[in-house]
Design a protein around this motif. Structure first.
Motif, mmCIF file in Angstrom:
data_model
loop_
_atom_site.group_PDB
_atom_site.id
_atom_site.type_symbol
_atom_site.label_atom_id
_atom_site.label_comp_id
_atom_site.label_asym_id
_atom_site.label_seq_id
_atom_site.Cartn_x
_atom_site.Cartn_y
_atom_site.Cartn_z
ATOM 1 N N THR A 115 0.837 -1.192 0.000
ATOM 2 C CA THR A 115 0.000 0.000 0.000
ATOM 3 C C THR A 115 0.879 1.251 0.000
ATOM 4 O O THR A 115 0.639 2.204 -0.752
ATOM 5 C CB THR A 115 -0.920 -0.004 1.229
ATOM 6 O OG1 THR A 115 -1.652 -1.222 1.229
ATOM 7 C CG2 THR A 115 -1.899 1.149 1.190
ATOM 8 N N SER B 28 -9.872 -0.970 -0.611
ATOM 9 C CA SER B 28 -10.223 -2.089 0.261
ATOM 10 C C SER B 28 -11.501 -1.790 1.006
ATOM 11 O O SER B 28 -12.387 -2.632 1.116
ATOM 12 C CB SER B 28 -9.113 -2.343 1.282
ATOM 13 O OG SER B 28 -7.938 -2.720 0.631
ATOM 14 N N LYS B 29 -11.580 -0.568 1.495
ATOM 15 C CA LYS B 29 -12.777 -0.197 2.254
ATOM 16 C C LYS B 29 -14.014 -0.206 1.372
ATOM 17 O O LYS B 29 -15.100 -0.541 1.814
ATOM 18 C CB LYS B 29 -12.598 1.194 2.869
ATOM 19 C CG LYS B 29 -11.713 1.154 4.110
ATOM 20 C CD LYS B 29 -11.812 2.435 4.903
ATOM 21 C CE LYS B 29 -10.745 2.486 5.981
ATOM 22 N NZ LYS B 29 -9.600 3.342 5.625
ATOM 23 N N ASP C 26 -5.943 1.395 0.463
ATOM 24 C CA ASP C 26 -6.777 1.396 1.677
ATOM 25 C C ASP C 26 -8.218 1.732 1.335
ATOM 26 O O ASP C 26 -9.155 1.071 1.762
ATOM 27 C CB ASP C 26 -6.251 2.423 2.688
ATOM 28 C CG ASP C 26 -5.024 1.890 3.397
ATOM 29 O OD1 ASP C 26 -4.852 0.654 3.397
ATOM 30 O OD2 ASP C 26 -4.248 2.694 3.923
#
Lengths: 98, 733, 586
Positions: free
Chosen positions: C85, C99-100, C96
């Motif tokens: 990342t 992914s969220k 990030d």
């Protein structure tokens, strides 16, 4: 906090569904525990096919995988648990009288 | 090492070996090609031919895949599959086994089989057979029961196969176990249903049927109790409850429970909405009133399901409630039991309703019949009563030797007509009694020929009057029949009288008896009379039908005679038939009756003459309000040697009884201040004397009542003096 | 009897089964592969350490998730999620966030030989389950396994491993995910453990070479079952916005030819070009020796574009952005406000930093991102150092075509060296000049102790243009062109190669040359011009003017013969041969 009993074993066996390997591993490890650690072990069998998130968290790649959580140090075994001697050595099992 | 890699290395080795030999370069190339093909994943299986024949290696599946495959197959089997090692430790179980025994494979594997279930054998022999089969290394198949870890018992059909490793030594066994609990339960259900239907079919009371149903439900599901609630006609409330498996207080509390939208509990809901209603947790069912919740909980009911019982119009008129002792939804089986209950309640209720309406119909019919009988009795009484004094007077006059001859002839005419009148009334009464089955025969063994002779004797004068010839041909072997002599005589007399009636002057009547078979006696009465037209022949034995309306006018009479004959012969177990070649060809009547061959003893007893010993000088109390009748009877009886005390009513009869001694009470039943029954009852408190009742009523009911009151004999008016004397003889015997 | 009619079989056109493809969204790669990677099948990407495998794989996933609505799973065996990342954050990939948003799942599979003991048979079902779980959790359509070969060092039993890998690839196909597997380059094989055995569908090889100080990244599609694909090695770049491949495919000449004209920013120059300037979308070469004012012209051009409200992109390979702004300000060209306004972007870099391809990829990339109306490259010569000409030409052609297609007016400066005097300057640029629509020649003329800049339009396709030489004046007020007096050098420079040879000889033998000979030279030149391509034909009308210059030069040379001979050697230069190196760089 209470000091954990050093002779107490906490084992977790990670299997994948009802495969022959899984079955064999469960049967084998339960037998090994009963014969060598009777009364002083906890064996948890985790089917990671039902709980994939555990496979991720515990870094399970090969299956079956056995993790000895206690006593320290943590150790991993992979395979169908058919090599009893290796496991006993790896588990650091002191047999009575030896 | 997985087979595929093994083969790869073997093939490579082959390639190396062949490389040295120039002649075998072709094969080397083949081997290389094969190797490449395998590497490229183009080969699924490899056939390797060696000394020991061809071997097939599968390259497609890896270990994991074949395991997966095997697992998939076993997991798809709907029967539980469990494998154990020689120590009975579980080495395999499939998904069905996990579900069946409520244990996961990871829990069960490596554990002793006992931790999954405990077996219950139907018989020790079964267990032995199973053990033996396994030790002998053969399969065993059979039915047994398993008690699961949660305590539940299931019926199973299992098949156990011993497992061997390739070397042939035992490594355990494999069991395929099918849960047949449902099948077993269904069998039980069918059985219970059969019993219940039988109970219902027998017409047992509704409450009993429904109580049986409730008990059956608990037998089929030990943790369930059933309750049946019946709604009232308006379906506003429950008016009956049947709950034998619950405490009585529960059933009582349910009675008069209302049926409305906000009903208490599931039953009211079920009936109100005509749908099945479940409450899986009564304790937390906030829609119920606390009172109702408390009632259920205090009776150990934690959950329930109610189903309405619908009639053919789709209206709910009852509810079946299944009570559970734990808060949960009912299982499929329990739901099935509810439906089972509703269907049986529906049947029972329907049957009950049908039985009730049948009973009502029967009662109505009986009531109607009774009033008809009563009417007939009253009619015959009223018709007969005026005849009695006339007949008595005629009898008294006949004995008067000073009567002029022409008066005597007229007297005979009067007597005949009175007797005819009496006869018609008797026929009418008889027919009604016979057809309603109220006539009972007083059968005894009698000689057929004697009766035939008697009847011919009775008719002799009439035969002579009409200038007829009566031929009698009596078979001496006709023997003895079992019959009510009076009634059988009546039949013969009727038929003979008929023949006489329809046979013109100088005609001929033949009467014969035969024993046709060992046990059938036959009387044949043949005349040369009017005959019977073929279209009438089938109807001659029907009441009020003679040979057409013309015949009725010509010969008079109500036409009841042959109908009575037919009915009487039926009662005797015999038959009567008519034959005729047609009008003017004469007619033949055949009467058949079961006959008996008598033993010697019986013969002797029968042939003994019926000695009629002279009556001692007896005192009679005659209670008769009709002064004419009283006077005539009194005169005749006195003449016969009796001492007659007379009383016109109950009061004077009782007064005489108190002051005087007498041997027989003869009482009319209809008295101005009471009944003959009262007289009899009071007299019996004073004297142990037999009583003879006299009445215009001769129905069975009348006879029974007289008997109940203490009379030994019941004579129907009009009464001849001889009848009365015979009766007196009988009561004193 | 009725004849049985034999119906002619329907013409069955051979069905062209186009394999379903999963677009990568990566600049250039989808063009090379004609649409992307084989959808629902695995692709192997292999190459040495640091060749960009992970980057390619990751961009494939990120673009899939963000542009094609195809969520992806990234199973990494070497880096952990946090490291990865962090590494790609600079490229603008926010893992990030993705992914969220459930568009990407990252799973780090850690396997360490020293941590466990083997106790019998096993399989890799754990990995399958994790992969399956990750795929199911977001409905992934794409999967990356980076680098699967790590398993070989982690698990000692290679027999099991190979069997399981075979199963894995089949499993991936069954799942229908488009998988990208990376593999480390082996010594004699594509990958160290022969992963290529398992992937039959598509293999992409990445290469990273460093020659001298210059690093070159190349991509090659080694195998693509069922698809015609470019077999070349294509340069690629891992730039600020990720992976970028420059496919050298010839574009058809079907771009839109604008009739709109664009001012050069110099009114007198516009006058020379029919009073209106260049066509929009045309490419202009400005060549000249050092200090002739090339940068000034391109800067002015850029400034003028910005003044019109257009967007401009300036690639500078000689000076830093600050230097350019400062220096240009001295001649009245102020670029700073435009930079601040965002209309202008200056990209200054050392040409030696990357190879030519890398620069071109970068330009390509920036142009695509910035969407300028005007692009200036100053100078293009710096990029073409040390290269095989044909390659340079092809690559440049691709860039120029691309700009034309985008209707961007581009100005390229080209430094000519004064050293080789035997070749005409224009000749030296033939390599690229034929790609150009217009060509301005700048030259320094030393005359009477004065050094003057001159400008001359050598070619301007489709535009009537003056063939006159102008003096080119740089003042603090800006650039201006003024009429010049007859100058013999100018005459010469206006000639073609043949005439130049003649003139070279004449320069050595000035005294002997007669008027007749000059006329013969002119005649021969005229003949040569007639045979030349359209560029020189346009010059025919000015033949007479040239003659006048010749005469004037003759007269002049008689006066200062000695001096002239020396000067000529210095001024006639600007010849760049294929192998020539710049004599000096600023």
């Amino acid at each position: 906090m209470k000091e954990p009993d050093p002779s107490r074993y906490v084992l977790r066996l990670f299997v994948t569904g009802q495969s022959v390997l899984s079955n064999r591993a469960i049967v084998n490890i339960r037998k090994i525990c009963e014969e060598n650690l009777a009364g002083r072990y906890e064996l948890e069998v985790v089917d990671v096919s039902k709980h994939p998130e555990i496979a991720v968290a515990e870094q399970i790649v090969a299956a079956p995988t056995l993790i000895k959580q206690l006593p320290e140090p943590l150790r991993r075994f992979i395979g169908d648990m058919s090599q009893t001697e290796r496991i006993l050595v790896g588990l650091d099992v002191k047999k009575a009288g030896t | 090492m997985p087979p595929s890699d093994q083969i790869l290395s073997e093939t490579a080795e082959t390639a190396r070996l062949y490389a040295d030999n120039a002649e075998l370069r072709t094969r080397l190339r083949e081997a290389e090609e094969t190797l490449n093909a395998i590497r490229n994943g183009e080969v699924d299986a490899l056939v390797v031919e060696g000394h020991s024949g061809a071997q097939i290696f599968t390259l497609q599946g890896t270990e994991a895949e074949s395991n997966q495959f095997r697992g998939d197959i076993l997991s798809q089997i709907s029967d539980a599959v469990v494998a154990v090692d020689n120590d009975q430790h579980v080495t395999y179980l499939n998904y069905a086994a996990e579900r069946q025994y409520g244990i996961t494979a990871s829990e069960a594997l490596g554990r002793h089989l006992n931790e999954l279930w405990t077996g219950e054998w139907s018989s020790p022999a079964d267990e032995d057979a199973a053990t033996k089969a396994l030790t002998d290394g053969v399969c065993w198949r059979g039915e047994t029961r398993h008690v699961k870890r949660n305590g539940e018992t299931i019926h199973v059909e299992s098949s156990v196969t011993p497992l061997q490793d390739p070397a042939g030594s035992s490594i355990g066994s494999l069991a395929t176990i099918r849960d047949i609990t449902d099948r077993k339960r269904t069998e039980l259900l069918m059985l219970e249903q059969k019993h219940l239907l039988e109970t219902i079919a027998k017409g047992r009371p509704l409450d009993e049927c429904l109580a049986n149903l409730c008990n059956a439900v608990t037998r089929l599901s030990p943790r369930s109790r059933a309750c049946v609630l019946l709604a009232d006609a308006a379906r506003k409330k429950f008016h009956r409850s049947i709950a034998p498996t619950l405490m009585p207080s529960f059933g009582q509390a349910l009675r008069d429970a209302p049926i409305e939208e906000e009903s208490m509990g599931t039953c009211g809901d079920a009936v109100f909405s005509s749908t099945q209603v479940t409450c899986a947790d009564i304790a937390n069912e906030t829609r119920w009133s606390p009172l109702w919740r408390e009632l259920c909980l205090s009776h150990g009911i934690k959950a329930c399901r109610s189903a309405p019982v619908l009639n053919t119009n789709g209206e709910a008129f009852a509810s079946v409630m299944l009570c559970l002792d734990e808060a949960r939804s009912p299982t499929q089986w329990e739901q099935r039991l509810v439906e089972f209950g509703t269907s049986l309640v529906a049947i029972a209720m329907e049957r009950d309703l049908a039985a009730q309406s049948l009973l009502e119909a029967k009662e109505a019919a009986e009531l109607a019949n009774k009033s008809k009988d009563r009417f007939l009795a009253v009619l015959s009484h009223e018709l007969r009563t005026p005849l009695t004094p006339a007949l008595l007077a005629v009898a008294a006059l006949e004995q008067d030797s000073g009567l002029p001859a022409e008066a005597r002839e007229e007297l005979a005419m009067i007597k005949r007509n009175i007797e005819l009148e009496t006869k018609l009334i008797d026929d009418l009464l008889d027919l009604s009694r016979i057809t309603t089955g109220k006539l009972t025969l007083n059968s005894e063994l009698v000689h057929l020929n004697e009766i035939v002779r008697d009847v011919c004797e009775i008719c002799r004068s009439q035969v002579q009057e009409q200038g007829l010839t009566l031929d009698m041909s009596l078979d001496p072997k006709a023997g003895v029949i079992s019959a009510d002599p009076a009634r059988f005589r009546q039949v013969l007399w009727n038929v003979l009288k008929n023949a006489i009636k329809f046979t013109p002057m100088n005609g001929r009547i033949q009467i014969s008896t035969t024993r046709t078979k060992d046990d059938i006696c036959e009387v044949r009465i043949q005349d040369s009379g009017a005959g019977i037209p073929p279209e009438v022949l089938p109807h001659v034995f029907n009441a009020f039908e003679q040979g057409g309306s013309g015949i009725t006018r010509q010969f008079g009479g109500l036409g009841l005679g042959l109908a009575i004959c037919k009915a009487l012969m039926d009662l005797h177990g015999g038959s009567i038939h008519a034959e005729s070649a047609g009008a003017g060809e004469g007619a033949t009547f055949l009467i058949q009756i079961p006959g008996k061959l008598l033993t010697a003893t019986a013969r002797i007893r029968l042939t003994l003459p019926d000695a009629a010993p002279p009556l001692p000088s007896l005192r009679l109390l005659l209670v008769e309000d009709n002064a004419d009748t009283a006077r005539m009877l009194s005169r005749l009886l006195t003449r016969a040697g009796f001492t007659v005390l007379s009383a016109p009513n109950v009061a004077s009869a009782v007064a005489i009884a108190k002051s005087e001694a007498f041997d027989v009470l003869i009482s009319d039943l209809g008295l101005p201040d009471g009944t003959g029954h009262e007289v009899m009852k009071q007299v019996r408190t004073l004297h142990k004397v037999p009583g003879i009742a006299m009445s215009g009523y001769g129905m069975d009911e009348d006879l029974r009542r007289s008997h109940d009151a203490g009379f030994v004999e019941h004579l129907v008016k009009p009464i001849q003096a001889s009848q009365l004397i015979e009766a007196i003889r009988r009561v004193l015997r | 009897m009725k004849a049985k009619k034999v119906s002619s079989p329907k013409a069955v056109a051979p069905k062209v089964v186009t394999l379903p493809k999963a677009a990568t969204g990566i600049q250039g790669l989808d063009e090379i592969t004609q649409g992307g990677l084989p959808a629902g099948r695995p692709t192997l990407v292999c190459g040495g350490a640091g060749c960009g495998k992970t980057m390619l794989a990751l961009e494939f996933l990120v673009r899939g998730a963000t542009q094609f609505d195809e969520p992806g799973v990234f199973i990494m065996f070497e880096e952990n999620a946090a490291e990865l990342t962090a590494n790609v954050r600079s490229l603008g990939f926010d893992l990030d966030k993705l992914s969220k948003q459930k568009k990407i799942v990252l799973d780090h599979v850690h396997i360490d030989r020293s941590e466990f003991e083997e106790t019998g048979e096993y399989d890799l079902q754990g990995l399958f389950i994790r992969l399956g779980h990750a795929i199911d959790s977001i409905g992934a359509k794409r999967v990356v396994l980076d680098t699967l070969e790590a398993l070989f060092s982690g698990l000692p039993n290679h027999a099991i491993l190979r069997a399981e890998l075979r199963r894995l690839f089949r499993w991936l196909k069954d799942r229908g995910v488009t998988a990208l597997i990376t593999g480390e380059k082996g010594e004699s094989s594509l990958t160290r453990h022969g992963l290529e055995e398992y992937v039959a569908d598509c293999v992409i090889v990445l290469d990273h070479r460093v020659q001298g100080q210059i690093s070159t990244r190349r991509l090659r599609v080694l195998k693509y079952r069922g698809t015609a694909h470019g077999m070349n090695e294509y340069p690629f770049l891992i730039g600020e916005r990720g992976f970028s491949v420059l496919p050298i495919t010839s574009l058809q000449l079907d771009h839109f030819a604008s009739r709109e004209r664009v001012s050069t920013g110099i009114p007198k120059l516009d006058e020379m070009l029919g009073g209106k300037g260049f066509f929009r979308g045309s490419s202009i070469l400005v060549s000249g020796t050092a200090g002739t004012g090339k940068s000034s012209i391109s800067a002015r051009f850029v400034e003028a574009a910005c003044q019109r409200g257009e967007r401009a992109l300036l690639f500078a390979y000689e000076e830093s952005a600050e230097q350019i702004v400062r220096n240009m300000r001295s001649i009245g060209i102020d670029l700073e406000p435009w930079v601040k306004k965002g209309l202008l972007e200056i990209h200054a870099s050392r040409p030696t930093l990357h190879g030519l391809e890398q620069h071109l990829v970068l330009m390509h990339d920036m142009v695509q991102r910035f969407h300028p109306d005007v692009v200036a490259v100053d100078p293009i010569t710096n990029l073409t150092l040390d290269r095989d000409d044909s390659e340079v030409r092809a690559t440049l052609m691709r860039l120029i075509d691309f700009l034309k297609q985008e209707n961007i007016t581009a100005i390229f400066t080209s430094l000519t060296t004064g050293g080789a005097s035997t070749t005409a300057p224009e000749d030296s640029q033939v390599g690229v000049s034929s790609l150009m629509d217009a060509w301005l020649l700048l030259r320094n003329v030393e005359y009477n102790g004065e050094r003057n800049r001159t400008i001359y339009t050598l070619k301007a396709r489709g535009i009537p243009h003056s063939n006159q030489v102008r003096e080119f004046v740089l003042t603090d007020k800006g650039i201006d062109l003024v009429e010049v007096y007859v100058d013999e050098d100018r005459v010469l420079t206006g000639s073609a190669r043949i005439s130049q040879q003649e003139r070279a000889r004449a320069a050595l033998d000035l005294a002997k040359q007669s008027q007749q000979r000059k006329e013969r030279q002119i005649a021969s030149k005229r003949k040569a011009i007639q045979t030349q391509i359209a560029i020189l034909q346009a010059e025919a009308e000015d033949e007479e003017t040239e003659l006048k210059f010749t005469i004037a030069q003759e007269l002049l040379r008689q006066q200062t013969a000695q001096k002239s001979a020396q000067t000529q050697a210095a001024l006639r230069g600007g010849v760049i041969t294929k192998s020539s190196k710049p004599a000096a760089k600023s």
